[in-house]
Design a protein around this motif. Structure first.
Motif, PDB file in Angstrom:
ATOM      1  N   HIS A 336       0.825  -1.204   0.000  1.00  0.00           N
ATOM      2  CA  HIS A 336       0.000   0.000   0.000  1.00  0.00           C
ATOM      3  C   HIS A 336       0.873   1.274   0.000  1.00  0.00           C
ATOM      4  O   HIS A 336       0.584   2.256  -0.702  1.00  0.00           O
ATOM      5  N   LEU A 337       1.959   1.231   0.782  1.00  0.00           N
ATOM      6  CA  LEU A 337       2.815   2.418   0.905  1.00  0.00           C
ATOM      7  C   LEU A 337       3.508   2.795  -0.404  1.00  0.00           C
ATOM      8  O   LEU A 337       3.986   3.919  -0.567  1.00  0.00           O
ATOM      9  N   LYS A 338       3.540   1.837  -1.329  1.00  0.00           N
ATOM     10  CA  LYS A 338       4.232   2.098  -2.604  1.00  0.00           C
ATOM     11  C   LYS A 338       3.636   3.304  -3.330  1.00  0.00           C
ATOM     12  O   LYS A 338       4.362   4.125  -3.885  1.00  0.00           O
ATOM     13  N   THR A 339       2.300   3.376  -3.344  1.00  0.00           N
ATOM     14  CA  THR A 339       1.685   4.497  -4.072  1.00  0.00           C
ATOM     15  C   THR A 339       1.870   5.807  -3.321  1.00  0.00           C
ATOM     16  O   THR A 339       2.091   6.859  -3.911  1.00  0.00           O
ATOM     17  N   GLU A 340       1.807   5.706  -1.972  1.00  0.00           N
ATOM     18  CA  GLU A 340       1.934   6.917  -1.158  1.00  0.00           C
ATOM     19  C   GLU A 340       3.321   7.550  -1.301  1.00  0.00           C
ATOM     20  O   GLU A 340       3.457   8.764  -1.280  1.00  0.00           O
ATOM     21  N   PHE A 341       4.325   6.718  -1.442  1.00  0.00           N
ATOM     22  CA  PHE A 341       5.701   7.249  -1.474  1.00  0.00           C
ATOM     23  C   PHE A 341       6.419   6.900  -2.783  1.00  0.00           C
ATOM     24  O   PHE A 341       7.607   6.607  -2.778  1.00  0.00           O
ATOM     25  N   GLU A 342       5.672   6.930  -3.863  1.00  0.00           N
ATOM     26  CA  GLU A 342       6.229   6.593  -5.170  1.00  0.00           C
ATOM     27  C   GLU A 342       7.474   7.434  -5.446  1.00  0.00           C
ATOM     28  O   GLU A 342       7.477   8.648  -5.184  1.00  0.00           O
ATOM     29  N   GLY A 343       8.508   6.823  -5.881  1.00  0.00           N
ATOM     30  CA  GLY A 343       9.728   7.568  -6.217  1.00  0.00           C
ATOM     31  C   GLY A 343      10.729   7.642  -5.077  1.00  0.00           C
ATOM     32  O   GLY A 343      11.908   7.918  -5.294  1.00  0.00           O
ATOM     33  N   SER A 344      10.272   7.382  -3.837  1.00  0.00           N
ATOM     34  CA  SER A 344      11.257   7.402  -2.746  1.00  0.00           C
ATOM     35  C   SER A 344      11.211   6.118  -1.918  1.00  0.00           C
ATOM     36  O   SER A 344      12.095   5.866  -1.096  1.00  0.00           O
ATOM     37  N   TYR A 345      10.176   5.293  -2.130  1.00  0.00           N
ATOM     38  CA  TYR A 345      10.103   4.000  -1.430  1.00  0.00           C
ATOM     39  C   TYR A 345       9.569   2.964  -2.405  1.00  0.00           C
ATOM     40  O   TYR A 345       8.701   3.252  -3.233  1.00  0.00           O
ATOM     41  N   ASN A 346      10.086   1.738  -2.274  1.00  0.00           N
ATOM     42  CA  ASN A 346       9.521   0.649  -3.053  1.00  0.00           C
ATOM     43  C   ASN A 346       9.788  -0.654  -2.323  1.00  0.00           C
ATOM     44  O   ASN A 346      10.609  -0.695  -1.392  1.00  0.00           O
ATOM     45  N   ALA A 347       9.088  -1.704  -2.744  1.00  0.00           N
ATOM     46  CA  ALA A 347       9.255  -2.983  -2.050  1.00  0.00           C
ATOM     47  C   ALA A 347       9.071  -4.125  -3.037  1.00  0.00           C
ATOM     48  O   ALA A 347       8.301  -4.016  -3.994  1.00  0.00           O
ATOM     49  N   PHE A 348       9.794  -5.196  -2.790  1.00  0.00           N
ATOM     50  CA  PHE A 348       9.532  -6.454  -3.481  1.00  0.00           C
ATOM     51  C   PHE A 348       9.054  -7.410  -2.408  1.00  0.00           C
ATOM     52  O   PHE A 348       9.819  -7.776  -1.507  1.00  0.00           O
ATOM     53  N   ILE A 349       7.781  -7.762  -2.476  1.00  0.00           N
ATOM     54  CA  ILE A 349       7.237  -8.673  -1.472  1.00  0.00           C
ATOM     55  C   ILE A 349       7.375 -10.094  -2.018  1.00  0.00           C
ATOM     56  O   ILE A 349       6.738 -10.458  -2.998  1.00  0.00           O
ATOM     57  N   GLY A 350       8.219 -10.865  -1.398  1.00  0.00           N
ATOM     58  CA  GLY A 350       8.475 -12.229  -1.863  1.00  0.00           C
ATOM     59  C   GLY A 350       9.897 -12.604  -1.503  1.00  0.00           C
ATOM     60  O   GLY A 350      10.601 -11.832  -0.835  1.00  0.00           O
ATOM     61  N   TYR A 351      10.281 -13.776  -1.944  1.00  0.00           N
ATOM     62  CA  TYR A 351      11.641 -14.236  -1.673  1.00  0.00           C
ATOM     63  C   TYR A 351      12.396 -14.260  -2.994  1.00  0.00           C
ATOM     64  O   TYR A 351      11.955 -14.875  -3.957  1.00  0.00           O
ATOM     65  N   ASP A 352      13.514 -13.548  -3.083  1.00  0.00           N
ATOM     66  CA  ASP A 352      14.273 -13.508  -4.323  1.00  0.00           C
ATOM     67  C   ASP A 352      15.764 -13.465  -3.987  1.00  0.00           C
ATOM     68  O   ASP A 352      16.313 -12.432  -3.627  1.00  0.00           O
TER      69      ASP A 352
END
Ligand code: ADP
Length: 469
Positions: A336-352
């Motif tokens: 959810h936070l990805k849209t709120e802080f686009e350009g300064s925060y991002n996440a990959f949810i999963g195992y990689d």
């Protein structure tokens, strides 16, 4: 000397966390002209199984109470690893596409029984049986108490606790599943009215280790109910810091990286990896990048990140990138936070696995605000790759990261698991990043710290020797 490690995880076959990395690396460093270290683990229906071929070397049946289950021991057709690995295949119970579930009592009990049943047939008993975590915690008890394994009773056995939060407890109603033993000694299995495999192992193993010295001391105060037991057994307990696999975790050769580098090419190498991350996750290359890699669970303090992100990214000075999976509510919040802080925060949810290597090779700082950290491998990978660790001073983090303010300090430490303290630590990171010369010098300094297994493997050898003195 023949050392047998028994574990639910081993990298690269099945990895959930640091246990796999340890069991996948330590045996390499223990194997030499006089010592052979081997691993016994479950045969899972996972990606490794699908991409390798195996042959069966032993077949039998085991008993869980009065129910019987067929099992086989398999080895790899070709040996791509640096040590021997034996797979216990109990098709009805163990052969799943996951390592752990909420109903593991029978699975791991069957694994342990099959392992010992097979070991009984060996021409020579091992010199040391090294058990890892509660999934193998009934082995020391069974060796000591179960009539069937009397011939293995004198084999020294060691328990290493990688995480005391998980203890594998089950009801006494299932105690009949454990091979026949003198019932007068059933108390050895018990802790707080449950059969507790981790507690049983602490009581019965010849030596008990944790994966860092500080974690051992912390467990004597708080160990999810086992603190009193660890204090009682303290004479046989010690902490041995984990090492890392120096060959797998080598920025010069790591195939997962976008660009390899050494201490001499650190600037261009790390820049290429950071550029990849920033392009892929829409972050600003010119700002300091703070990463997090790990299980999204309470122990890791990841529940505080939403608040940290909201507070700290009011400033436009830096970016944050999160790689993790776990708690569903946290996963949703981080998405959810990805849209709120686009350009300064991002996440990959999963195992990689590959992405984790690139984050070690490209993020400027890595955050570890753990509530509990038995050793922590992430900070050791950070050091090897020149990423500055920001850690809460606890367990292995306390043993391996020295704050910038101290002589030769290189990391950023905070005392409490608190969003404001994490934010302040991030601010200290930003200040360091802006003093370019010092920042670059520290990156090089940390790449030279030796956390390879050599030192720790020798400590285990000394511990094994102490069991026969
Ligand atoms: P724990 O065993 O408590 O999870 P450790 O720090 O001992 O923690 O080890 C974590 C290991 O798992 C490290 O190798 C880390 O890079 C890896 N890891 C954790 N989460 C992820 C993820 N989502 N993707 C890739 N690697 C991960």
């Amino acid at each position: 000397m023949n050392i047998i490690h028994i574990s639910a995880e081993c990298f690269p076959i099945a990895k959930v966390g640091g246990l796999a990395d340890v069991v996948g690396a330590l045996p390499k460093y223990q194997s030499n002209s006089t010592t052979k270290a081997q691993v016994i683990m479950p045969f899972y229906d996972n990606a490794f199984r699908k991409t390798n071929s195996f042959k069966s070397i032993y077949k039998s049946e085991l008993y869980l109470g009065d129910r019987s289950f067929n099992f086989e021991v398999r080895i790899l057709d070709k040996a791509p690893l640096d040590f021997d690995i034996f797979f216990i295949d109990v098709p009805e119970l163990l052969f799943k596409d996951y390592v752990y579930s909420s109903e593991d009592t029978e699975r791991f009990l069957a694994f342990q029984i099959a392992t010992l049943d097979w070991m009984l047939t060996w021409e020579n008993a091992p010199c040391i049986i090294h058990c890892h975590d509660h999934h193998t915690g009934l082995i020391p008890f069974m060796l000591q108490e179960s009539h069937a394994y009397a011939s293995l009773k004198n084999v020294p056995n060691i328990l290493t606790i990688h995480n005391a939060q998980y203890q594998g407890g089950f009801s006494h109603e299932l105690v009949h599943l454990i091979p026949d033993f003198n019932f007068d000694h059933v108390g050895l299995l018990d802790w707080n009215g449950m059969v507790n495999p981790l507690a049983a192992a602490i009581k019965c193993a010849w030596k008990v280790t944790t994966v860092s010295p500080s974690y051992m001391e912390e467990l004597k105060i708080k160990a999810n109910g086992l603190e009193g037991l660890l204090r009682e057994e303290s004479s046989k307990c010690s902490g041995i810091l984990n090492g890392i696999d120096w060959n797998v975790w080598n920025p010069e050769t790591d195939p997962a990286l976008i660009k390899n580098y050494t201490i001499n090419t650190i600037d261009s190498g790390r820049a290429a990896n950071k550029k990849y991350l920033c392009d892929r996750f829409n972050l600003d290359f010119n700002k300091p990048l703070f990463g997090f890699i790990g299980r999204l669970v309470y122990e890791k303090g990841s529940d505080l990140f939403p608040e940290v992100i909201r507070e700290s990214l009011k400033q436009t000075t830096h970016s944050m990138l999160l790689l993790g999976s776990g708690n569903a509510a946290q996963e949703a919040e981080f998405e959810h936070l990805k849209t709120e802080f686009e350009g300064s925060y991002n996440a990959f949810i999963g195992y990689d696995e590959q992405l984790s290597h690139i984050v070690y090779g490209g993020a400027d700082f890595l955050l570890m605000p753990s509530r509990v950290e038995p050793c922590g491998l992430n900070q050791l990978y950070c050091l090897r790759y020149g990423t500055i660790p920001i850690v809460r001073s606890i367990g292995g983090l306390k043993d391996t990261v020295t704050d910038l303010s101290e002589t030769n300090g290189f990391g950023i430490c905070h005392e409490n698991v608190d969003a404001l303290e994490i934010k302040t630590a991030i601010d200290r990171g930003i200040a360091l990043y802006n003093t370019t010369e010092k920042f670059n010098a520290i990156r090089k300094q940390i790449m030279e710290i030796d956390h390879s297994w050599n030192v720790s493997a020798e400590k285990y050898t000394n511990l094994y020797k102490s069991t026969t003195n």
